[in-house]
Motif scaffolding. Structure first.
Motif, PDB file in Angstrom:
ATOM      1  N   THR A  92      31.587  80.173  -5.370  1.00 36.09           N
ATOM      2  CA  THR A  92      32.132  79.407  -4.251  1.00 36.09           C
ATOM      3  C   THR A  92      33.583  79.072  -4.562  1.00 36.09           C
ATOM      4  N   VAL A  96      33.962  78.031   0.090  1.00 33.74           N
ATOM      5  CA  VAL A  96      33.466  79.228   0.763  1.00 33.74           C
ATOM      6  C   VAL A  96      32.550  79.979  -0.188  1.00 33.74           C
ATOM      7  N   THR A 150      36.090  86.979   2.791  1.00 31.09           N
ATOM      8  CA  THR A 150      36.543  85.841   3.589  1.00 31.09           C
ATOM      9  C   THR A 150      37.115  84.728   2.724  1.00 31.09           C
ATOM     10  N   GLY A 151      36.555  84.522   1.524  1.00 32.78           N
ATOM     11  CA  GLY A 151      36.942  83.356   0.740  1.00 32.78           C
ATOM     12  C   GLY A 151      37.875  83.618  -0.412  1.00 32.78           C
ATOM     13  N   LEU A 568      36.849  83.887   9.130  1.00 39.25           N
ATOM     14  CA  LEU A 568      37.575  82.722   8.622  1.00 39.25           C
ATOM     15  C   LEU A 568      39.068  82.933   8.859  1.00 39.25           C
ATOM     16  N   SER A 570      42.693  81.328   7.970  1.00 38.32           N
ATOM     17  CA  SER A 570      43.279  80.444   6.963  1.00 38.32           C
ATOM     18  C   SER A 570      44.735  80.157   7.287  1.00 38.32           C
ATOM     19  N   TYR A 593      41.118  75.761   6.949  1.00 32.51           N
ATOM     20  CA  TYR A 593      40.265  76.881   7.317  1.00 32.51           C
ATOM     21  C   TYR A 593      39.545  76.593   8.631  1.00 32.51           C
ATOM     22  N   TYR A 595      36.588  78.116  10.460  1.00 36.82           N
ATOM     23  CA  TYR A 595      35.486  78.978  10.028  1.00 36.82           C
ATOM     24  C   TYR A 595      34.522  79.183  11.189  1.00 36.82           C
ATOM     25  N   PHE A 598      29.947  80.536  10.154  1.00 40.36           N
ATOM     26  CA  PHE A 598      29.671  80.383   8.731  1.00 40.36           C
ATOM     27  C   PHE A 598      28.203  80.693   8.449  1.00 40.36           C
ATOM     28  N   TYR A 617      37.349  73.489   7.099  1.00 39.20           N
ATOM     29  CA  TYR A 617      37.686  73.117   5.732  1.00 39.20           C
ATOM     30  C   TYR A 617      39.176  72.780   5.667  1.00 39.20           C
TER      31      TYR A 617
END
Length: 774
Positions: A92, A96, A150-151, A568, A570, A593, A595, A598, A617
């Motif tokens: 994580t 994310v 995505t993260g 996502l 950003s 973020y 999102y 999710f 986020y």
């Protein structure tokens, strides 16, 4: 739980001042690490992206021995182990992530090894050995890398074959009879061929005591990597790499926590308060074996650099778990999978100081075959699980048969036997590109686009074979079909979930998705020591299938097997600054973020379900490093995160405003270290202390009290001696210095079985190391 006080932390940090120094565990704010975050060699301080990087020497001095250890010194990176250490990790980054542990899934944090994307979740906990560096990139990645993310992504880069002979070996002995070895030999094989062979071996006894069987949470693994580097021309080369890894251990065991302090449905409660002991009836196994290879071709044609990476990998896993965490043969699942992945990536790039460009094409093909079984055994008190009275079964079984309430549990066959078999195939093709253009000496624009097309299909059979309900002690066998009719009041097909194929469910077994994503950013460098950057980027992760245990009696419908893609967007800004002379450095970034859809894992009864929900986020990270005097270095890093998921539905109930899993509001890490030459010893003494603080966080998207882990802090320390020519080093270390108790994951089965599963991180661990280099 034992928690570290502020006074203890300050005291531990002061230890380093009393220890003479040595080779330092340098972090990215001190080293001028060359990274390839933007697919070309750049100094970390010149990259307008939020990146944390470590050299191989830093990894060794921090004591990082596997892929999940790096989270200890990366702000915003958290790693959980839903099914135990050594198994599928849950990465994580900035909140994310995806805590689904089914082997058919892929994480939104992409893991790369030497430019090759690693798709198989069972293969993502691997040994770190003979490593050149590790790069952690935050935020959506796709305009420069093959697979969608995505993260963010984590790139592990091995040391390459060398022009001159070199060799090293490191032997470690530690707590629980740990015996580990890491070594490599490298050098020229001819005028145009170089080779490198790297090996690693790790073993230690189980540190979780089994009072009625073999101890668990042991290590028994080894890994091998071979590389051949060929000069094809003055500019062209071909790097061939082969790797193999194997881990064969007693499966890690949870700790049993009885709900409300009373015995679970099997009449068992572990009440001794020992987080590293239990009564486990099933001596499970965890066997993971992986092998693969890649061919990396590089050349230059005119002003165009060409890189082509071809790879293939295979990962096999067998995991037998003692889910009920007790001395009864209660809930016993078995997870097996076979994962094959083929990738092909072609990249072209070029440019100069004012204009740089990169274009690429990527093909991804994977096949995942899964075989899952779940046995839930009968017992005298099983009525609590059925929400009925055991005597109800008397009428079903016929006159004169014994009552379930007084039956001998040892005379009964499994009450429920899920038998899941699935095959998932994924093919993805994508094209991407990014350009960087200098508007002036101080301003640079970046723009990138990516197009992805992905096709994914699933063949899924979730069956309960008849004849597994009761045995002849009840005067005959009652088929599962009749039991399902009894429990649900209707005629169900086995679990009520039909075979997931085109003939049964139309197009529910196929996902055909395409997506256009990209990035635009700006860098501003007012002077040689300062970089400001800002960007807007979008990441995409395709939908998938819930391939775990699914039961209609838990309210699961066939339409819930597939779930949707997530997107996502950003918004990020950051600064990288260093003082004249480099005595102080600062890296900081803030982000927002947006999102959409999710992907969140929930449990409904024993059924695992991923659903979609929107989320928001926002947060920031900062890393501050300083070298106040010769030999003394220190760093402090922190992350702040405000994350909210709009809501999830569990068992028909909508739970609004949830915090995502493994997403603490605040984390901090850092180290202090000192090195000093000692003439009388003809070498250097070194010492360092590092810490990792995790704020309170959840292991379940429902944010239940049982899934909440309170804040904790871990402290590690190391002292070492090395000689002047750096050929011998002797070190001693301790990890988790204050023996802090902390959980790395938990699952709450209180509603259906009366207990909570808990995995605890390793206790205090001592060790000594001897390293020899040529």
């Amino acid at each position: 739980m034992k928690r570290l006080s502020k006074a203890s932390l300050l005291a531990s940090c002061s230890i380093v001042y009393a220890v003479a120094g040595g080779q330092m565990a340098q972090a990215q704010v001190f080293e001028e690490i060359v990274v390839t975050a933007q697919k070309r060699d750049q100094s970390l301080s010149d990259v307008g992206v939020s990146v944390t990087a470590f050299s191989g020497e830093s990894l060794r001095n921090f004591g990082f021995t596997n892929s999940v250890d790096v989270a200890a010194q990366v702000p915003g990176l958290n790693i959980g182990t839903p099914v135990g250490e050594g198994n599928n990790p849950s990465f994580t980054l900035r909140g994310v992530g995806l805590n689904d542990f089914n082997d058919n899934n892929e994480a939104p944090i992409a893991i790369y090894q030497d430019g090759v994307y690693m798709a198989a979740l069972p293969g993502l906990t691997f040994q770190l050995f003979d490593t050149e560096r590790v790069e952690v990139l935050r935020g959506p990645q796709g305009t420069l890398y093959g697979r969608n993310a995505t993260g963010g992504l984590i790139h592990f880069i091995a040391k390459k074959p060398t022009d001159e002979f070199e060799a090293f070996g490191q032997l470690t002995y530690g707590s629980h009879n740990e015996l580990s070895f890491e070594g490599a030999v490298s050098g020229p094989l001819s005028d145009s061929i170089r080779g490198r062979l790297s090996v690693a071996r790790k073993s230690y006894d189980g540190y979780v005591e089994n009072r009625i069987g073999k101890d668990a949470n042991e290590a028994d693994s080894y890994a091998l990597r071979g590389q051949l580097d060929f000069d094809l021309s003055d500019t062209g080369s071909l790097l061939l790499k082969g790797n193999y890894a194997s881990s064969n251990t007693v499966a890690p065991q949870y700790q049993h926590e009885a709900s409300d302090g009373v015995a679970d449905i099997y009449g068992y409660a572990d009440t001794d308060g020992d987080n590293f002991a239990g009564d486990y009836s099933r001596e499970g196994v965890l066997d993971i074996e992986s092998w693969g290879g890649s061919a990396t071709y590089t050349d230059t044609f005119g002003n165009v650099d060409v890189t082509n990476i071809l790879s293939y990998s295979k990962t096999e896993k067998l995991h037998k778990e003692d889910t009920d965490v007790g001395p009864n043969a209660g809930i016993e699942p078995t997870f097996a999978s076979n994962i094959k992945v083929f990738t092909e990536e072609l990249t072209l790039s070029g440019g100069d100081n004012d204009f740089n460009w990169t274009v690429g094409a990527y093909f991804f093909d994977s096949k995942v075959e899964g075989d899952l079984e779940l046995a839930v055994n009968w017992f005298a008190g099983f009525a609590q699980f059925l929400d009925s009275d055991p005597t109800v079964f008397d009428g079903l079984l016929g006159a004169g048969t014994p009552s379930l309430a007084t039956a001998d549990p040892d005379a009964l066959l499994p009450a429920i036997l899920y038998d899941v078999n699935y095959e998932q195939n994924t093919q993805s093709i994508s094209g991407y590109g990014q350009v960087e253009y200098a508007l002036s000496d101080t301003v640079k624009l970046t723009g990138g686009l990516r197009y992805s097309s992905e096709d994914k299909d699933m063949e899924y059979l979730n069956d309960m074979p008849s004849g597994y309900l009761l045995n002849d002690a009840f005067g005959g066998i009652l088929g599962m079909q009749s039991w399902m009719d009894f429990r649900t009041g209707g005629n169900n097909n086995a679990t009520g979930i039909p075979d997931l194929d085109a003939g049964a469910v139309g197009d529910l077994n196929n996902i055909d998705a395409s997506n256009l994503s990209g990035k635009i950013g700006i860098d501003f460098t007012p002077n040689d020591n300062t970089l400001f950057y800002a960007s807007v980027s979008r990441g995409f992760k395709s939908g998938g299938f819930n391939a775990g245990f699914s039961d209609a009696t838990d309210g699961i419908k066939t339409s819930q097997i597939p779930y949707d893609e997530e997107i996502l967007t950003s918004y990020e800004a950051g600064v990288k600054w260093s003082s004249e002379g480099g005595k102080v450095s600062v890296n900081a970034a803030a982000f927002y973020y947006d999102y959409k859809d999710f992907q969140a894992l929930t449990f409904q009864g024993l059924s695992q379900v991923i659903t979609n929900s929107d989320a928001t986020y926002k947060g920031a990270e900062i890393e501050i490093g300083a070298r106040p005097t010769d030999g003394l270095s220190m760093q402090l890093a922190a992350s702040f995160l405000d994350a909210n998921v709009d809501g999830v539905s569990v068992n028909g109930e909508f739970l609004p405003d949830r915090r995502p899993v493994l997403a603490p509001k605040f984390t901090a890490s850092g180290f202090i270290q000192y090195e000093k030459p000692v003439e009388s010893l003809k070498g250097y003494l070194s010492g360092n202390v590092s810490f990792n603080h995790q704020g309170a966080h959840y292991f379940d998207i429902t944010n239940s009290p049982q899934s909440r882990e309170e804040a904790y802090t871990l402290v590690d320390a190391r002292i070492a001696y090395r000689n002047d020519d750096d050929t011998i080093e002797v070190a001693g270390f301790v990890k988790n210095l204050f023996n802090t108790d902390y959980r790395v994951y938990t699952f709450d089965f209180g509603a259906i079985a009366g207990f909570n599963q808990q995995f605890f991180g390793k206790p205090r661990w001592f060790g000594i190391q001897l390293t020899l280099r040529n």
